[in-house]
Design a protein around this motif. Structure first.
Motif, mmCIF file in Angstrom:
data_model
loop_
_atom_site.group_PDB
_atom_site.id
_atom_site.type_symbol
_atom_site.label_atom_id
_atom_site.label_comp_id
_atom_site.label_asym_id
_atom_site.label_seq_id
_atom_site.Cartn_x
_atom_site.Cartn_y
_atom_site.Cartn_z
ATOM 1 N N MET A 42 24.258 -66.049 -22.286
ATOM 2 C CA MET A 42 23.269 -66.035 -21.214
ATOM 3 C C MET A 42 23.723 -65.092 -20.104
ATOM 4 O O MET A 42 24.811 -65.222 -19.566
ATOM 5 C CB MET A 42 23.050 -67.449 -20.664
ATOM 6 N N LYS A 43 22.884 -64.105 -19.794
ATOM 7 C CA LYS A 43 23.175 -63.123 -18.763
ATOM 8 C C LYS A 43 22.081 -63.165 -17.694
ATOM 9 O O LYS A 43 21.055 -63.829 -17.871
ATOM 10 C CB LYS A 43 23.268 -61.718 -19.366
ATOM 11 N N THR A 44 22.296 -62.430 -16.609
ATOM 12 C CA THR A 44 21.362 -62.462 -15.482
ATOM 13 C C THR A 44 21.069 -61.054 -14.988
ATOM 14 O O THR A 44 21.982 -60.234 -14.862
ATOM 15 C CB THR A 44 21.931 -63.310 -14.327
ATOM 16 N N ILE A 45 19.811 -60.788 -14.729
ATOM 17 C CA ILE A 45 19.379 -59.555 -14.068
ATOM 18 C C ILE A 45 18.903 -59.928 -12.671
ATOM 19 O O ILE A 45 18.074 -60.816 -12.512
ATOM 20 C CB ILE A 45 18.231 -58.867 -14.835
ATOM 21 N N GLY A 111 12.673 -53.146 -20.804
ATOM 22 C CA GLY A 111 12.147 -52.851 -19.478
ATOM 23 C C GLY A 111 11.695 -54.113 -18.767
ATOM 24 O O GLY A 111 11.538 -55.171 -19.381
ATOM 25 N N LEU A 112 11.497 -53.986 -17.471
ATOM 26 C CA LEU A 112 10.998 -55.090 -16.651
ATOM 27 C C LEU A 112 9.559 -54.814 -16.247
ATOM 28 O O LEU A 112 9.198 -53.679 -15.931
ATOM 29 C CB LEU A 112 11.849 -55.264 -15.399
ATOM 30 N N ARG A 113 8.762 -55.840 -16.300
ATOM 31 C CA ARG A 113 7.364 -55.750 -15.862
ATOM 32 C C ARG A 113 7.128 -56.817 -14.807
ATOM 33 O O ARG A 113 7.520 -57.973 -14.978
ATOM 34 C CB ARG A 113 6.406 -55.940 -17.044
ATOM 35 N N ASP A 134 19.804 -49.868 -16.943
ATOM 36 C CA ASP A 134 20.325 -48.542 -16.616
ATOM 37 C C ASP A 134 21.089 -48.502 -15.298
ATOM 38 O O ASP A 134 21.821 -47.561 -15.029
ATOM 39 C CB ASP A 134 19.178 -47.526 -16.555
ATOM 40 N N GLN A 135 20.895 -49.510 -14.446
ATOM 41 C CA GLN A 135 21.569 -49.486 -13.163
ATOM 42 C C GLN A 135 23.046 -49.823 -13.341
ATOM 43 O O GLN A 135 23.459 -50.386 -14.355
ATOM 44 C CB GLN A 135 20.923 -50.480 -12.187
ATOM 45 N N GLU A 136 23.878 -49.457 -12.336
ATOM 46 C CA GLU A 136 25.295 -49.770 -12.395
ATOM 47 C C GLU A 136 25.484 -51.280 -12.400
ATOM 48 O O GLU A 136 24.695 -52.031 -11.836
ATOM 49 C CB GLU A 136 26.026 -49.159 -11.195
ATOM 50 N N SER A 137 26.547 -51.713 -13.072
ATOM 51 C CA SER A 137 26.823 -53.144 -13.192
ATOM 52 C C SER A 137 26.925 -53.789 -11.817
ATOM 53 O O SER A 137 27.654 -53.318 -10.944
ATOM 54 C CB SER A 137 28.125 -53.346 -13.970
ATOM 55 N N GLU A 266 14.946 -37.879 -21.619
ATOM 56 C CA GLU A 266 15.952 -38.036 -20.575
ATOM 57 C C GLU A 266 15.327 -38.483 -19.256
ATOM 58 O O GLU A 266 15.975 -38.445 -18.213
ATOM 59 C CB GLU A 266 16.713 -36.721 -20.385
ATOM 60 N N ASP A 267 14.068 -38.909 -19.324
ATOM 61 C CA ASP A 267 13.302 -39.391 -18.176
ATOM 62 C C ASP A 267 13.135 -38.323 -17.100
ATOM 63 O O ASP A 267 13.025 -38.633 -15.908
ATOM 64 C CB ASP A 267 13.935 -40.645 -17.568
#
Length: 279
Positions: A42-45, A111-113, A134-137, A266-267
């Motif tokens: 279990m992880k958290t964003i 992705g997040l919606r 993609d963001q830094e930890s 590469e966005d």
């Protein structure tokens, strides 16, 4: 013989409790190990959600955050996890979304919606792809959501034009790899139209007409093989080749008002279009 039997019984009476205790410890440790394994997946964003409009939300509005698997473009996104927030303490709204990392694939795209709804009616949504990892930890995400239609309620800041539809719109190319798009042969503008019928795309690439297919899933967009007529022109050929090559590298799009931007693997923003309404 009787003495041996008594000795054996005495030995068993000593060993049996010890064996039972060891068995209990083994089972307990095994259960604890299993529980720790499940917990460790279990992880958290974490992040925050905000909008720029000067307006208040209804008291019954809700903020919904989804973690989705958007790897496959030919099917609806698979929801991995979701969380629900009230709107009384924002914006911005801080969120903490728990998910089971065991459900993630090594080469998956996630992705997040975000949706803000009131009584089942959509009010705000993010209009661009938000990569989940993609963001830094340890760095919280900042997610901007945009008003869906209507007015902002601020007379000094009129509501922007509604977003044009990706499909069934004449999109005129205005920018190619950061440079203004030039007119093609016969002083014709480069353009494309995505139709909902069989997910077809057609347009003018600078010298030739082109056609092909596309796949669409939320803000993910990918063009299939493109075919063009075989005319040779005195002008527009070089830009045409570049334009068609860049179209083949597109992975997502954003629409703001009457502006369409396309981004590559590469966005990077590589193509910009403007909606033209035929009269």
């Amino acid at each position: 013989m009787q003495m041996i039997t008594k000795r054996n019984n005495k030995t068993l009476s000593i060993l049996l409790p010890m064996l039972l205790a060891l068995a209990f410890l083994f089972i307990t440790n095994a259960d604890a190990s299993s529980m720790n394994t499940e917990t460790n997946t279990m992880k958290t964003i974490k992040g925050s959600i905000f909008y720029r409009e000067h307006m208040q939300l209804p008291a019954n509005a809700e903020v919904k955050v989804y973690l989705e698997d958007v790897s496959r473009m030919d099917v609806a996104a698979d929801v991995i996890a979701t969380t629900l927030l009230g709107t009384e303490n924002g914006p911005p709204w801080d969120f903490s979304l728990q998910y089971d990392s065991a459900r993630l694939q090594e080469n998956g795209r996630y992705g997040l919606r975000v949706r803000i709804e009131a009584e089942g009616k959509l009010m705000f949504i993010n209009t661009s792809h938000i990569p989940a990892f993609d963001q830094e930890s340890g760095t919280p995400l900042k997610i901007l959501v945009s008003l869906v239609g209507g007015k902002s309620g601020d007379e000094n800041h009129p509501a922007p034009k509604p977003d044009s539809s990706l499909t069934n719109t004449y999109w005129k190319l205005t920018e190619l790899d950061g440079q203004p798009a030039l007119l093609g042969a016969g002083q014709k503008e480069l353009h494309m139209i995505l139709t909902t019928s069989e997910n077809r795309v057609r347009g003018f690439s600078g010298c030739n007409q082109f056609t092909g297919t596309y796949e669409l899933n939320y803000d993910l967009l990918q063009f299939g093989p493109l075919a063009a007529t075989m005319m040779a022109c005195m002008e527009g050929m070089e830009q045409e080749q570049h334009f068609l090559k860049v179209l083949g590298s597109i992975t997502r799009f954003t629409i703001k008002g009457e502006s369409l931007t396309l981004h590559n693997t590469e966005d990077q923003l590589t193509l910009r279009f403007e909606a033209v309404y035929l009269k």
